[in-house]
Motif scaffolding. Structure first.
Motif, PDB file in Angstrom:
ATOM      1  N   GLU A   1       0.824  -1.211   0.000  1.00 30.55           N
ATOM      2  CA  GLU A   1       0.000   0.000   0.000  1.00 30.55           C
ATOM      3  C   GLU A   1       0.860   1.265   0.000  1.00 30.55           C
ATOM      4  O   GLU A   1       0.392   2.339   0.371  1.00 30.55           O
ATOM      5  CB  GLU A   1      -0.939   0.006   1.214  1.00 30.55           C
ATOM      6  CG  GLU A   1      -1.943  -1.129   1.231  1.00 30.55           C
ATOM      7  CD  GLU A   1      -2.826  -1.151  -0.010  1.00 30.55           C
ATOM      8  OE1 GLU A   1      -3.263  -0.052  -0.431  1.00 30.55           O
ATOM      9  OE2 GLU A   1      -3.046  -2.248  -0.557  1.00 30.55           O
ATOM     10  N   ASP A   2       2.093   1.141  -0.417  1.00 35.54           N
ATOM     11  CA  ASP A   2       3.000   2.290  -0.494  1.00 35.54           C
ATOM     12  C   ASP A   2       2.570   3.200  -1.648  1.00 35.54           C
ATOM     13  O   ASP A   2       2.468   2.758  -2.793  1.00 35.54           O
ATOM     14  CB  ASP A   2       4.433   1.794  -0.725  1.00 35.54           C
ATOM     15  CG  ASP A   2       5.493   2.873  -0.544  1.00 35.54           C
ATOM     16  OD1 ASP A   2       5.145   4.066  -0.578  1.00 35.54           O
ATOM     17  OD2 ASP A   2       6.671   2.503  -0.375  1.00 35.54           O
ATOM     18  N   THR A   3       2.308   4.462  -1.339  1.00 37.32           N
ATOM     19  CA  THR A   3       1.979   5.439  -2.385  1.00 37.32           C
ATOM     20  C   THR A   3       3.096   6.462  -2.562  1.00 37.32           C
ATOM     21  O   THR A   3       3.180   7.117  -3.595  1.00 37.32           O
ATOM     22  CB  THR A   3       0.671   6.187  -2.049  1.00 37.32           C
ATOM     23  OG1 THR A   3       0.793   6.810  -0.757  1.00 37.32           O
ATOM     24  CG2 THR A   3      -0.511   5.233  -2.054  1.00 37.32           C
TER      25      THR A   3
ATOM     26  N   THR B   1       2.347   0.564   4.317  1.00 34.26           N
ATOM     27  CA  THR B   1       2.636   1.796   3.598  1.00 34.26           C
ATOM     28  C   THR B   1       4.149   2.008   3.551  1.00 34.26           C
ATOM     29  O   THR B   1       4.925   1.117   3.891  1.00 34.26           O
ATOM     30  CB  THR B   1       1.927   2.989   4.253  1.00 34.26           C
ATOM     31  OG1 THR B   1       2.303   3.052   5.637  1.00 34.26           O
ATOM     32  CG2 THR B   1       0.409   2.839   4.166  1.00 34.26           C
ATOM     33  N   HIS B   2       4.579   3.203   3.156  1.00 42.78           N
ATOM     34  CA  HIS B   2       5.996   3.435   2.889  1.00 42.78           C
ATOM     35  C   HIS B   2       6.870   3.251   4.133  1.00 42.78           C
ATOM     36  O   HIS B   2       6.639   3.875   5.176  1.00 42.78           O
ATOM     37  CB  HIS B   2       6.197   4.844   2.341  1.00 42.78           C
ATOM     38  CG  HIS B   2       7.602   5.112   1.918  1.00 42.78           C
ATOM     39  ND1 HIS B   2       8.211   4.430   0.884  1.00 42.78           N
ATOM     40  CD2 HIS B   2       8.542   5.970   2.402  1.00 42.78           C
ATOM     41  CE1 HIS B   2       9.440   4.861   0.742  1.00 42.78           C
ATOM     42  NE2 HIS B   2       9.679   5.782   1.652  1.00 42.78           N
TER      43      HIS B   2
END
Length: 312
Positions: free
Chosen positions: A259-261, A288-289
């Motif tokens: 889910e890294d944006t 995420t990141h």
């Protein structure tokens, strides 16, 4: 007023706006020593507290304060902790953008120190932490600086040492660039956690995450012109792990949160597909990141340990 003059006026205004936005984008991306705003997201607040505990634990091991001088006269700093038992294994852990060694990587210290019995080097990249510099290199300069640290270790501890490079975010791009540009023979394995394909695409991704993707293409290109003029490197040409991956020398473990944006997950797959040497991949659903370790610690440690034991 003639239509041509109106269009010319609009074009001039647009060019000035793009130049101004590009300059601002360049400053955000490449200029260090900025003010750090307090965290507001609960997850990041919790990570800040965890980092404080990790840093305290790391400092309790009395790390040695090291310093080297770069060819362009910058003083670079690092912390060093020897392994618990005599060992030829060394881990160099490299932090990401706008961070520093202990904040980004002290959580990895117990794993490398106790589980893997590695000597542990924790540098601050130029423009970050305790090191000199006012500009951020996105891995371009940093990969050369990490090679200087490798030279330091080889000179101090001998040519038979074996080195693992483990980088997070911009640090991941840095260690990939080291591996893609004829690294010293002592480097044996690369662990890249959420690294980007190239810095130009990464700046564009950051703008998109900030909801600034309208006209982002031209703004990022203008920002790159500022980067080449003032920082003396090209965001795409000189900070491009993807295009240089064809020259990769050592095995690479690719890690990324799904889910890294900030560094989009798709970048990991592109890098993995382009890698011509032995490789493995570990992705974390929901992460995420730079949160893969925090969200899946046991699996992360097990994957990294198995990878190191296979190749080092």
């Amino acid at each position: 007023m003639k239509k041509s003059k109106i269009l010319a006026g609009i074009g001039t205004v647009a060019a000035v706006a793009a130049a101004s936005a590009g300059a601002a984008c360049y400053k955000i991306a490449c200029v260090s020593k900025r003010e750090h705003k307090p965290e507001t997201e609960p997850k990041k607040i919790l990570r800040t507290e965890v980092r404080k505990r990790n840093n305290a634990f790391f400092q309790a091991h009395n790390p040695e304060d090291l310093e080297i001088i770069t060819p362009d006269g910058l003083r670079l700093k690092a912390w060093y902790v020897p392994a618990e038992r005599p060992s030829d294994r060394f881990a160099i852990c490299v932090h990401g953008y706008n961070c520093n060694g202990p904040d980004e990587c002290s959580h990895l210290f117990p794993f490398y120190h106790y589980d893997m019995n590695c000597n542990y080097l924790l540098p601050d990249l130029r423009g970050h932490g305790r090191s000199d510099g006012n500009l951020i290199g996105f891995g371009s300069w940093d990969s050369k600086d990490i090679k200087l640290w490798i030279d330091y270790l080889v000179e101090r501890f001998g040519g038979n040492i074996e080195i693992i490079l483990h980088g997070i975010s911009m640090g991941a791009a840095t260690v990939m660039l080291v591996n893609n540009t004829n690294p010293q023979p002592q480097v044996k394995a690369i662990i890249e956690d959420c690294g980007f394909t190239n810095a130009l695409e990464e700046v564009a991704a950051k703008m998109k995450e900030m909801k600034l993707n309208r006209s982002s293409g031209i703004i990022v290109r203008v920002a790159n012109l500022y980067c080449k003029a003032f920082s003396k490197y090209d965001l795409k040409k000189d900070a491009n792990p993807l295009d240089t991956m064809v020259n990769a020398k050592n095995p690479v473990l690719f890690i990324h949160g799904e889910e890294d944006t900030l560094v989009p997950f798709e970048m990991c797959q592109k890098l993995y597909d382009a890698c011509p040497v032995e490789k493995d991949i570990f992705t974390v659903p929901g992460a995420t990141h730079a949160y893969s370790y925090y969200d899946a610690k046991e699996e992360y440690d097990a994957k990294v340990k198995a990878f190191i034991e296979k190749y080092v």
